[in-house]
Scaffold this active site. Sequence first.
Site, PDB file in Angstrom:
ATOM      1  N   PRO A  20       0.967  -1.055   0.026  1.00 50.22           N
ATOM      2  CA  PRO A  20      -0.010   0.045  -0.045  1.00 50.22           C
ATOM      3  C   PRO A  20       1.036   1.213  -0.013  1.00 50.22           C
ATOM      4  O   PRO A  20       1.919   1.410   0.792  1.00 50.22           O
ATOM      5  CB  PRO A  20      -0.750   0.031   1.254  1.00 50.22           C
ATOM      6  N   MET A  21       0.620   2.015  -0.647  1.00 52.30           N
ATOM      7  CA  MET A  21       1.430   3.318  -0.764  1.00 52.30           C
ATOM      8  C   MET A  21       0.519   4.800  -1.135  1.00 52.30           C
ATOM      9  O   MET A  21      -0.132   4.785  -2.431  1.00 52.30           O
ATOM     10  CB  MET A  21       2.384   3.534  -1.863  1.00 52.30           C
ATOM     11  N   CYS A 104       2.168   3.391   9.463  1.00 52.09           N
ATOM     12  CA  CYS A 104       2.513   4.849   9.028  1.00 52.09           C
ATOM     13  C   CYS A 104       3.261   5.437  10.041  1.00 52.09           C
ATOM     14  O   CYS A 104       2.881   5.612  11.112  1.00 52.09           O
ATOM     15  CB  CYS A 104       1.323   5.364   8.432  1.00 52.09           C
ATOM     16  N   LYS A 144      -0.488  -4.870   8.759  1.00 50.68           N
ATOM     17  CA  LYS A 144       0.814  -4.472   8.263  1.00 50.68           C
ATOM     18  C   LYS A 144       1.645  -3.579   9.322  1.00 50.68           C
ATOM     19  O   LYS A 144       1.051  -2.652   9.878  1.00 50.68           O
ATOM     20  CB  LYS A 144       0.641  -3.688   7.038  1.00 50.68           C
ATOM     21  N   ASN A 205       8.762  -7.482   3.544  1.00 54.22           N
ATOM     22  CA  ASN A 205       8.493  -6.056   3.068  1.00 54.22           C
ATOM     23  C   ASN A 205       9.779  -5.403   3.356  1.00 54.22           C
ATOM     24  O   ASN A 205      10.182  -5.073   4.561  1.00 54.22           O
ATOM     25  CB  ASN A 205       7.449  -5.273   3.217  1.00 54.22           C
ATOM     26  N   GLY A 206      10.363  -4.565   2.404  1.00 56.42           N
ATOM     27  CA  GLY A 206      11.366  -3.601   2.650  1.00 56.42           C
ATOM     28  C   GLY A 206      12.490  -3.961   1.677  1.00 56.42           C
ATOM     29  O   GLY A 206      13.295  -5.037   1.773  1.00 56.42           O
ATOM     30  N   ASP A 207      13.032  -2.784   0.885  1.00 59.13           N
ATOM     31  CA  ASP A 207      14.118  -2.962   0.011  1.00 59.13           C
ATOM     32  C   ASP A 207      14.157  -3.898  -1.037  1.00 59.13           C
ATOM     33  O   ASP A 207      15.152  -4.439  -1.481  1.00 59.13           O
ATOM     34  CB  ASP A 207      15.121  -2.901   0.773  1.00 59.13           C
TER      35      ASP A 207
HETATM   36  C1  LIG Z   1       4.913   7.480  -0.874  1.00 57.16           C
HETATM   37  C2  LIG Z   1       4.781   5.945  -0.011  1.00 57.16           C
HETATM   38  C3  LIG Z   1       3.398   6.058   0.750  1.00 57.16           C
HETATM   39  C4  LIG Z   1       3.355   4.958   1.519  1.00 57.16           C
HETATM   40  N1  LIG Z   1       1.936   4.646   1.923  1.00 57.16           N
HETATM   41  C5  LIG Z   1       1.734   3.668   2.824  1.00 57.16           C
HETATM   42  C6  LIG Z   1       0.495   3.497   3.489  1.00 57.16           C
HETATM   43  O1  LIG Z   1      -0.583   3.896   2.639  1.00 57.16           O
HETATM   44  N2  LIG Z   1       0.016   2.215   3.978  1.00 57.16           N
HETATM   45  C7  LIG Z   1       1.091   1.368   4.517  1.00 57.16           C
HETATM   46  O2  LIG Z   1       0.901   0.326   5.367  1.00 57.16           O
HETATM   47  N3  LIG Z   1       2.524   1.599   4.179  1.00 57.16           N
HETATM   48  C8  LIG Z   1       2.854   2.708   3.151  1.00 57.16           C
HETATM   49  N4  LIG Z   1       3.987   3.022   2.862  1.00 57.16           N
HETATM   50  C9  LIG Z   1       5.032   2.084   3.218  1.00 57.16           C
HETATM   51  C10 LIG Z   1       5.106   0.989   2.048  1.00 57.16           C
HETATM   52  O3  LIG Z   1       3.949   0.152   1.937  1.00 57.16           O
HETATM   53  C11 LIG Z   1       6.352   0.066   2.347  1.00 57.16           C
HETATM   54  O4  LIG Z   1       6.001  -0.677   3.643  1.00 57.16           O
HETATM   55  C12 LIG Z   1       7.900   0.847   2.546  1.00 57.16           C
HETATM   56  O5  LIG Z   1       7.960   1.668   1.336  1.00 57.16           O
HETATM   57  C13 LIG Z   1       8.847  -0.135   2.422  1.00 57.16           C
HETATM   58  O6  LIG Z   1       8.802  -1.095   1.201  1.00 57.16           O
HETATM   59  P1  LIG Z   1      10.006  -0.674  -0.016  1.00 57.16           P
HETATM   60  O7  LIG Z   1      11.251  -0.843   0.382  1.00 57.16           O
HETATM   61  O8  LIG Z   1       9.432  -1.787  -1.013  1.00 57.16           O
HETATM   62  O9  LIG Z   1       9.296   0.551  -0.721  1.00 57.16           O
HETATM   63  C14 LIG Z   1       4.287   4.120   1.996  1.00 57.16           C
HETATM   64  C15 LIG Z   1       5.511   4.278   1.455  1.00 57.16           C
HETATM   65  C16 LIG Z   1       5.790   5.232   0.483  1.00 57.16           C
HETATM   66  C17 LIG Z   1       7.193   5.247  -0.016  1.00 57.16           C
END
Ligand SMILES: Cc1cc2nc3c(=O)[nH]c(=O)nc-3n(C[C@H](O)[C@H](O)[C@H](O)COP(=O)(O)O)c2cc1C
Length: 335
Positions: A20-21, A104, A144, A205-207
């Site tokens: 989710p982003m 968050c 999450k 999740n992460g990176d």
């Molecule tokens: C722009 C942005 C918005 C995000 N919004 C949410 C969100 O709405 N809910 C959530 O659980 N995590 C949110 N995250 C976190 C991501 O879901 C994820 O946990 C985090 O980016 C790490 O994963 P990655 O390294 O693959 O990006 C957000 C991250 C970014 C960068």
Amino acid sequence: MNATVKIGKVSLELPLITAPMAGYTDRVYRFLAKEAGAALTYTEMISAQGLIFSNQATWALLDLAGEPGPVAVQLFGREPEVLAEATRLAVAAGAALVDLNMGCPTPKIVKNGEGAALMRDIPRAAAIVAAMVKAAGPVPVTVKMRKGWDEHSANVVEVARAVVDAGAAAVAVHGRTRNQFYSGQADWDCIRQVKEAVPVAVIGNGDIKSAADAAAMLERTGCDAVMVGRASIGNPWLLRAIRAQMTGRPPEPEPDVKTRIAMALRHQQLLIELKGETTAVKQMRKHLVYYLRGLRGAARLRQKLYTLTTGAEVVSCLHNYLQEIEAGKQNYDGV
Ligand SMILES: Cc1cc2nc3c(=O)[nH]c(=O)nc-3n(C[C@H](O)[C@H](O)[C@H](O)COP(=O)(O)O)c2cc1C
């Protein structure tokens, strides 16, 4: 490797999920992510309170009608009864899963005791999950979370156990603390520790930035599925690459500039159909940053794109850029 993942009654064909982003994972992102191989996508985080107060913008985030494949609806809030009611609304809207946001880090959210702040109040987190599970009926509820609030209080294993005891059907773990926000490297060890501690599916999740990262995450943590966030923005080819690897197919070639621009324009067109031209062109700017990342003259091109207000202007700007690149011009002048 082509494993099925079970989350309650939901089966995923591949252990590949998008994160989710907020501001990014709208219907268009989800559609393109599904097409590229994601077995499950998430909405942006949605305010439980906003749904109950019938906030129009909040409700728009819950529009899942006609979407291909399963979508998880992510809710945030702090009151069990409010989250229970919002869960009923999410289920009625067609959520395959309802997820609670406990990650968050934004000050605006945590100061209300929402998002990652719930990791510091385990009894409340458990009460919320129990209320959501009751409200969701047969639809699985997931959570999450992060590694913890900060390095000294990293309690993800304890939190995961508590929410699973309360009925959560899966947990997704982002291996950073709240205080890290998005900096530093995600700690994958804590994902392994959660996997060893709970009997339900664990999503790591992460990176994850490559197919090799996805394979390493599965192997090193034993998690049941990977969740890809930032690296998938403007880059559905990453999901394709992970899918190819998971299904034992040969890797596809990296997308060339023409392919990237064609996909960006398709994204824009879908966004215009969904949100109307003015909103779509504005929202598309942040996606274009990712679609164009690393291309020759991308900074200048971006500056130019930021001044455009119609879809047709963006199309013509990108076509001109492509022509110049294909003509081998060294100095793209952005017109
Ligand atoms: C722009 C942005 C918005 C995000 N919004 C949410 C969100 O709405 N809910 C959530 O659980 N995590 C949110 N995250 C976190 C991501 O879901 C994820 O946990 C985090 O980016 C790490 O994963 P990655 O390294 O693959 O990006 C957000 C991250 C970014 C960068």
